[in-house]
Write an enzyme that holds these catalytic residues in place. Structure first.
Site, PDB file in Angstrom:
ATOM      1  N   ASP A  27      10.598 -38.469 -24.087  1.00  0.00           N
ATOM      2  CA  ASP A  27       9.440 -37.560 -23.924  1.00  0.00           C
ATOM      3  C   ASP A  27       8.307 -37.568 -25.083  1.00  0.00           C
ATOM      4  O   ASP A  27       7.075 -37.792 -25.092  1.00  0.00           O
ATOM      5  CB  ASP A  27       9.624 -36.297 -23.402  1.00  0.00           C
ATOM      6  CG  ASP A  27       8.651 -35.330 -23.159  1.00  0.00           C
ATOM      7  OD1 ASP A  27       7.790 -35.775 -22.062  1.00  0.00           O
ATOM      8  OD2 ASP A  27       8.385 -34.316 -23.824  1.00  0.00           O
ATOM      9  N   GLU A  85      12.063 -41.876 -19.248  1.00  0.00           N
ATOM     10  CA  GLU A  85      11.890 -41.126 -20.742  1.00  0.00           C
ATOM     11  C   GLU A  85      13.070 -41.592 -21.551  1.00  0.00           C
ATOM     12  O   GLU A  85      12.755 -41.940 -22.755  1.00  0.00           O
ATOM     13  CB  GLU A  85      11.647 -39.878 -20.625  1.00  0.00           C
ATOM     14  CG  GLU A  85      10.324 -39.430 -19.891  1.00  0.00           C
ATOM     15  CD  GLU A  85      10.267 -37.840 -19.603  1.00  0.00           C
ATOM     16  OE1 GLU A  85       9.072 -37.427 -19.499  1.00  0.00           O
ATOM     17  OE2 GLU A  85      11.181 -37.220 -19.668  1.00  0.00           O
TER      18      GLU A  85
END
Length: 228
Positions: free
Chosen positions: A49, A121
């Site tokens: 992320d 992610e």
């Protein structure tokens, strides 16, 4: 460690061949299948992320060096939100190689937005740890592709845009009504109607209420903009 044929094919779809295959396997392992000997992808998701955010911030600033922060921020949010990550995951058929426990397998985990977004992610982080920032950046820019160039159209939250349109014309806030729910409990599909007090309305269908509301708001707002 050797990768299975399906994981080798997945490497081809994302454009990165791992020198440390265990990173890819971990990135694709959901918590429902984790154990002491098989760690899940949560820590990689956390790192990915941040890597994704840095890449997108850098890219947006470079592409539009004169844009103020207030213009860049909504573009950034549109590109890094879970829905965008899940869309990219679907593009590369990540769901087909997700490693899930029996419970998630039974409830359609391979199609769930949150699981796909999280795993995408985690894959970003795996590439970063395997080959460094440049490799991760190149993969992100390649896979996000036209989404980056066309982000302006998606940057503004459709529900917010529709509400502001209504307020500017002294109308009541938009209403969102569930028109239909179909499919099995583990993989429902919602149809939502967005309507305004002036009689204008539009419907949209999506795998979650939130996504269906956003899509209905976007459809209605686009129609209203075209008429004015």
């Amino acid at each position: 460690m050797k990768l299975s044929a399906d994981l080798k094919a997945f490497q081809g779809r994302i454009g990165h061949e791992f020198s440390k295959p265990e990173l890819l396997i971990r990135a694709l392992t959901h918590g429902s299948l984790s154990s002491n000997t098989r760690p899940d992808n949560q820590r990689l998701e956390f790192l990915g992320d941040r890597v994704l955010g840095l890449v997108m911030a850098e890219k947006l600033l470079a592409d539009d060096p004169n844009a103020p922060e207030g213009t860049i921020a909504p573009r950034f949010n549109a590109l890094v939100r879970k829905e965008a990550c899940a869309e990219v995951a679907r593009d590369v058929d990540l769901g087909a190689v997700l490693k899930l426990g029996r419970s998630e397998m039974k409830t359609g985990g391979r199609r769930k937005l949150a699981l796909l977004g999280d795993a995408m992610e985690a894959v970003v982080a795996a590439v970063y740890l395997d080959a460094g920032f440049t490799a991760a950046r190149d993969m992100i820019v390649r896979l996000w592709g036209d989404r980056i160039a066309n982000v302006e159209a998606d940057a503004r939250d459709p529900k917010t845009a529709l509400q502001e349109w209504a307020q500017a014309r002294k109308l009541a806030p938009p209403k969102y009504t569930e028109v239909a729910r179909e499919g099995p409990d583990h993989a429902p599909v919602f149809t939502i109607e967005a309507s305004l007090s002036n009689g204008h309305k539009a419907t949209a269908t999506a795998p979650s209420k939130r996504a269906a509301e956003q899509a209905a708001a976007k459809a209605l707002f686009t129609r209203l903009e075209a008429e004015t």
